[in-house]
Design an enzyme around this catalytic site. Structure first.
Site, PDB file in Angstrom:
ATOM      1  N   ARG A 120       1.055  -1.656   0.165  1.00  0.00           N
ATOM      2  CA  ARG A 120       0.264  -0.257   0.121  1.00  0.00           C
ATOM      3  C   ARG A 120       0.714   0.782  -0.214  1.00  0.00           C
ATOM      4  NH1 ARG A 120      -2.876  -2.993   4.029  1.00  0.00           N
ATOM      5  NH2 ARG A 120      -4.734  -4.277   2.810  1.00  0.00           N
ATOM      6  N   LYS A 142       2.090  11.252 -10.959  1.00  0.00           N
ATOM      7  CA  LYS A 142       1.713  10.776 -12.541  1.00  0.00           C
ATOM      8  C   LYS A 142       2.688   9.527 -12.409  1.00  0.00           C
ATOM      9  CE  LYS A 142      -1.726  13.409 -14.358  1.00  0.00           C
ATOM     10  NZ  LYS A 142      -1.710  13.595 -16.142  1.00  0.00           N
ATOM     11  N   GLU A 184       9.644  18.847 -24.926  1.00  0.00           N
ATOM     12  CA  GLU A 184       8.938  19.684 -23.582  1.00  0.00           C
ATOM     13  C   GLU A 184       9.462  20.925 -22.795  1.00  0.00           C
ATOM     14  OE1 GLU A 184       6.467  17.550 -22.600  1.00  0.00           O
ATOM     15  OE2 GLU A 184       6.804  16.128 -24.327  1.00  0.00           O
ATOM     16  N   LYS A 226       6.545  23.102 -13.735  1.00  0.00           N
ATOM     17  CA  LYS A 226       6.241  22.282 -13.604  1.00  0.00           C
ATOM     18  C   LYS A 226       5.547  21.917 -12.654  1.00  0.00           C
ATOM     19  CE  LYS A 226       4.329  17.747 -14.600  1.00  0.00           C
ATOM     20  NZ  LYS A 226       4.546  16.230 -14.853  1.00  0.00           N
ATOM     21  N   GLU A 236      -5.598  17.607 -11.596  1.00  0.00           N
ATOM     22  CA  GLU A 236      -5.153  17.950 -13.103  1.00  0.00           C
ATOM     23  C   GLU A 236      -6.875  18.139 -13.737  1.00  0.00           C
ATOM     24  OE1 GLU A 236      -3.512  15.484 -15.975  1.00  0.00           O
ATOM     25  OE2 GLU A 236      -5.305  16.729 -17.895  1.00  0.00           O
ATOM     26  N   ARG A 240      -3.535  21.877 -14.508  1.00  0.00           N
ATOM     27  CA  ARG A 240      -2.667  21.211 -14.571  1.00  0.00           C
ATOM     28  C   ARG A 240      -2.315  21.229 -16.454  1.00  0.00           C
ATOM     29  NH1 ARG A 240      -0.720  16.373 -11.670  1.00  0.00           N
ATOM     30  NH2 ARG A 240       0.973  15.656 -13.108  1.00  0.00           N
ATOM     31  N   ASN A 244      -0.496  20.035 -21.219  1.00  0.00           N
ATOM     32  CA  ASN A 244      -0.855  19.157 -22.823  1.00  0.00           C
ATOM     33  C   ASN A 244      -0.453  19.678 -23.449  1.00  0.00           C
ATOM     34  OD1 ASN A 244      -1.655  16.941 -21.065  1.00  0.00           O
ATOM     35  ND2 ASN A 244      -3.061  17.762 -20.639  1.00  0.00           N
ATOM     36  N   HIS A 247      -0.111  18.759 -27.112  1.00  0.00           N
ATOM     37  CA  HIS A 247      -0.482  16.961 -27.332  1.00  0.00           C
ATOM     38  C   HIS A 247      -1.616  16.465 -27.785  1.00  0.00           C
ATOM     39  CE1 HIS A 247       2.924  17.346 -24.696  1.00  0.00           C
ATOM     40  NE2 HIS A 247       2.618  16.393 -23.845  1.00  0.00           N
ATOM     41  N   HIS A 251      -0.699  13.664 -29.876  1.00  0.00           N
ATOM     42  CA  HIS A 251      -0.594  11.703 -29.777  1.00  0.00           C
ATOM     43  C   HIS A 251      -1.787  11.610 -31.059  1.00  0.00           C
ATOM     44  CE1 HIS A 251      -1.363  12.636 -25.006  1.00  0.00           C
ATOM     45  NE2 HIS A 251       0.103  11.383 -25.429  1.00  0.00           N
ATOM     46  N   HIS A 264       7.318  10.538 -29.148  1.00  0.00           N
ATOM     47  CA  HIS A 264       6.346  11.732 -28.337  1.00  0.00           C
ATOM     48  C   HIS A 264       7.124  13.115 -28.584  1.00  0.00           C
ATOM     49  CE1 HIS A 264       4.106  13.218 -25.170  1.00  0.00           C
ATOM     50  NE2 HIS A 264       4.933  13.081 -24.700  1.00  0.00           N
TER      51      HIS A 264
HETATM   52  N1  LIG Z   1       4.385  10.750 -15.399  1.00  0.00           N
HETATM   53  C1  LIG Z   1       4.273  11.662 -16.468  1.00  0.00           C
HETATM   54  O1  LIG Z   1       4.003  12.693 -15.716  1.00  0.00           O
HETATM   55  C2  LIG Z   1       5.173  11.442 -17.244  1.00  0.00           C
HETATM   56  C3  LIG Z   1       4.884  12.795 -18.578  1.00  0.00           C
HETATM   57  C4  LIG Z   1       5.554  12.231 -19.503  1.00  0.00           C
HETATM   58  C5  LIG Z   1       5.780  11.082 -20.259  1.00  0.00           C
HETATM   59  N2  LIG Z   1       5.680   9.896 -18.673  1.00  0.00           N
HETATM   60  C6  LIG Z   1       6.273   9.023 -20.127  1.00  0.00           C
HETATM   61  O2  LIG Z   1       7.804   8.756 -19.593  1.00  0.00           O
HETATM   62  C7  LIG Z   1       8.221   7.838 -21.263  1.00  0.00           C
HETATM   63  C8  LIG Z   1       9.023   8.476 -21.662  1.00  0.00           C
HETATM   64  O3  LIG Z   1      10.323   8.716 -20.891  1.00  0.00           O
HETATM   65  P1  LIG Z   1      11.568   8.441 -21.619  1.00  0.00           P
HETATM   66  O4  LIG Z   1      11.362   9.525 -22.535  1.00  0.00           O
HETATM   67  O5  LIG Z   1      12.390   9.526 -20.960  1.00  0.00           O
HETATM   68  O6  LIG Z   1      11.655   7.387 -22.160  1.00  0.00           O
HETATM   69  P2  LIG Z   1      12.591   6.339 -22.027  1.00  0.00           P
HETATM   70  O7  LIG Z   1      12.290   6.039 -19.912  1.00  0.00           O
HETATM   71  O8  LIG Z   1      11.722   4.787 -22.759  1.00  0.00           O
HETATM   72  O9  LIG Z   1      13.952   6.764 -22.070  1.00  0.00           O
HETATM   73  C9  LIG Z   1      14.827   6.769 -23.636  1.00  0.00           C
HETATM   74  C10 LIG Z   1      15.595   5.813 -23.754  1.00  0.00           C
HETATM   75  O10 LIG Z   1      16.952   6.563 -23.252  1.00  0.00           O
HETATM   76  C11 LIG Z   1      17.938   5.880 -22.442  1.00  0.00           C
HETATM   77  N3  LIG Z   1      18.522   6.479 -21.852  1.00  0.00           N
HETATM   78  C12 LIG Z   1      17.861   7.072 -20.349  1.00  0.00           C
HETATM   79  N4  LIG Z   1      18.138   8.026 -19.441  1.00  0.00           N
HETATM   80  C13 LIG Z   1      19.406   7.487 -20.652  1.00  0.00           C
HETATM   81  C14 LIG Z   1      21.157   7.919 -20.112  1.00  0.00           C
HETATM   82  N5  LIG Z   1      21.351   9.119 -19.052  1.00  0.00           N
HETATM   83  N6  LIG Z   1      21.885   7.689 -21.503  1.00  0.00           N
HETATM   84  C15 LIG Z   1      21.319   6.979 -22.053  1.00  0.00           C
HETATM   85  N7  LIG Z   1      19.951   6.201 -22.247  1.00  0.00           N
HETATM   86  C16 LIG Z   1      19.486   6.768 -21.713  1.00  0.00           C
HETATM   87  C17 LIG Z   1      16.484   4.660 -21.577  1.00  0.00           C
HETATM   88  O11 LIG Z   1      16.873   3.423 -21.803  1.00  0.00           O
HETATM   89  C18 LIG Z   1      15.588   4.302 -23.264  1.00  0.00           C
HETATM   90  O12 LIG Z   1      16.208   3.639 -23.930  1.00  0.00           O
HETATM   91  C19 LIG Z   1       6.375   7.256 -21.278  1.00  0.00           C
HETATM   92  O13 LIG Z   1       6.181   6.036 -21.042  1.00  0.00           O
HETATM   93  C20 LIG Z   1       5.126   8.154 -20.932  1.00  0.00           C
HETATM   94  O14 LIG Z   1       4.231   7.613 -20.628  1.00  0.00           O
HETATM   95  C21 LIG Z   1       5.157  10.174 -18.343  1.00  0.00           C
HETATM   96 ZN   LIG Z   2       4.628  15.133 -23.049  1.00  0.00          ZN
END
Ligand SMILES: NC(=O)c1ccc[n+]([C@@H]2O[C@H](COP(=O)([O-])OP(=O)(O)OC[C@H]3O[C@@H](n4cnc5c(N)ncnc54)[C@H](O)[C@@H]3O)[C@@H](O)[C@H]2O)c1
Ligand SMILES: [Zn+2]
Length: 360
Positions: A120, A142, A184, A226, A236, A240, A244, A247, A251, A264
């Site tokens: 939990r 999130k 972003e 942020k 949100e 918040r 988007n 987005h 999307h 993305h």
């Molecule tokens: N929680 C939220 O508010 C929120 C907001 C935006 C996006 N997201 C989520 O985030 C995800 C995308 O995140 P992302 O773009 O970081 O993708 P990711 O986590 O897949 O990372 C991108 C790539 O870079 C590599 N990587 C990461 N850090 C590295 C480093 N320092 N050196 C070398 N390689 C590295 C990873 O292994 C991966 O291959 C999606 O699933 C999306 O839905 C969440």
């Molecule tokens: Zn985004």
């Protein structure tokens, strides 16, 4: 090392930002963790580079365990979460212990979801390693996993105990991942900070060439923006939503190109151009500002897959209507009215929205 406070009622926490700052982790974590037990959740491309940098700063009194999941979005699943739960139970991971999410947004969302649900809720610390994770996904609470029928369908709001963003690790990011994070960053400039937008405009080459000093300033500004927005509206229900910006269009573009050809952040950059065009058609923003926004986005030189033109605007619009954020057929768009200011507007002019895709 800089500190930003996120003021979420009952869940205040800090974001620490700087170069080579993992050495401060034991001190930071000891503030809320007594049993000195921590589990690092990561993925090979990241743990291969940085696991030792993290674990090496803890002395022998600490019990550290480590679990790697396969790299990529497919790991953001209940199946992977299930494997992590089993591993945590087998390792007698206790309620007072701490989960360290070392990776990009995928690891942050997945490990965060596990932290929110295991026993939990156990302590969570984000160690974001991608630019996107440092400026966006690690802030705001999130967490979640995907379902076969939709992305981010299962999740929670679960605030970490803190976020530690080490700028130095960004140097090993792949170029396209870096660009995604910059998408972003540009978004924050347009939605709320003209000075940030100008900084990106005036230092574009330096930024693209990974200037660590500049990047540190920029990550700090974005995290502040942020943090401020999510502090005002954790769940949100209002402001918040401006996060988007770009987005809803983005999307649709991601789905249209089936996520493979367009990442993305690239889709968001193009989506912001579409939204800016829509705003100009509604006379909400001056042509000179529209040009400024478009010119900056064009500098990223995002190439759409060969043979994809002309885009099927009607199909893109249909995809847009299936977006989970589109309520009862009403499309709420985030539209810029100036560089640094956006409004939320329900738009019914379908032709205008569809036509906005043609701008890219
Ligand atoms: N929680 C939220 O508010 C929120 C907001 C935006 C996006 N997201 C989520 O985030 C995800 C995308 O995140 P992302 O773009 O970081 O993708 P990711 O986590 O897949 O990372 C991108 C790539 O870079 C590599 N990587 C990461 N850090 C590295 C480093 N320092 N050196 C070398 N390689 C590295 C990873 O292994 C991966 O291959 C999606 O699933 C999306 O839905 C969440
Ligand atoms: Zn985004």
């Amino acid at each position: 090392m800089k500190e930003i406070k996120v003021n979420i009622p009952g869940n205040n926490y800090s974001i620490f930002i700087g170069k080579s700052i993992y050495q401060h982790l034991p001190g930071i974590i000891s503030e809320f963790n007594q049993n000195r037990q921590a589990a690092v959740i990561s993925t090979p491309p990241v743990s291969g580079l940085y696991l030792k940098k993290v674990t090496g700063v803890f002395d022998r009194r600490w019990k550290l365990i480590h679990f790697d999941v396969a790299d990529g979005e497919q790991s953001k699943s209940l199946e992977t979460a299930q494997k992590i739960y089993t591993w945590l139970i087998e390792n007698r991971f206790e309620r007072d212990s701490v989960i360290l999410a070392l990776g990009g947004g995928v690891i942050g969302d997945l490990a965060g979801f596990v932290a929110a649900t295991y026993l939990r809720g156990v302590n969570l610390v984000h160690l974001p390693t991608s630019l996107l994770a440092q400026v966006d996904s690690s802030i705001g609470g999130k967490v979640g996993v995907n379902h076969a029928l939709g992305k981010n369908m299962i999740g929670a709001f679960y605030q970490p105990k803190c976020v530690v963003s080490d700028i130095s690790v960004l140097s090993t990011l792949a170029k396209d991942e870096y660009i995604c994070g910059l998408g972003e960053v540009v978004k924050y400039g347009i939605i709320s900070n003209k000075m940030l937008f100008e900084k990106i405009e005036n230092n574009f080459k330096r930024l693209l060439n990974f200037d660590a000093e500049l990047l540190e300033e920029i990550v700090l500004t974005c995290a502040e923006i942020k943090a401020d927005i999510v502090s005002k509206d954790e769940k949100e229900s209002g402001i918040r939503a401006i996060l988007n910006f770009g987005h809803t269009f983005g999307h649709a573009l991601e789905t249209y190109f089936q996520h493979n050809d367009l990442k993305h952040g690239q889709a968001v950059l193009l989506g912001m151009k579409c939204a800016t065009f829509a705003a100009s058609k509604m006379n909400l923003i001056d042509p000179e500002k529209v040009n400024r926004i478009s010119n900056l986005i064009d500098k990223f030189e995002i190439n759409l897959p060969a043979n994809s033109r002309p885009l099927n605007a009607e199909r893109l619009f249909k995809i847009m209507q299936t977006d989970k954020k589109v309520k009862k057929g009403k499309i709420n768009l985030i539209l810029p009215v100036a560089v640094g200011r956006v409004i939320i507007k329900s738009v019914e002019n379908e032709k205008l929205i569809a036509a906005s895709f043609n701008i890219i």
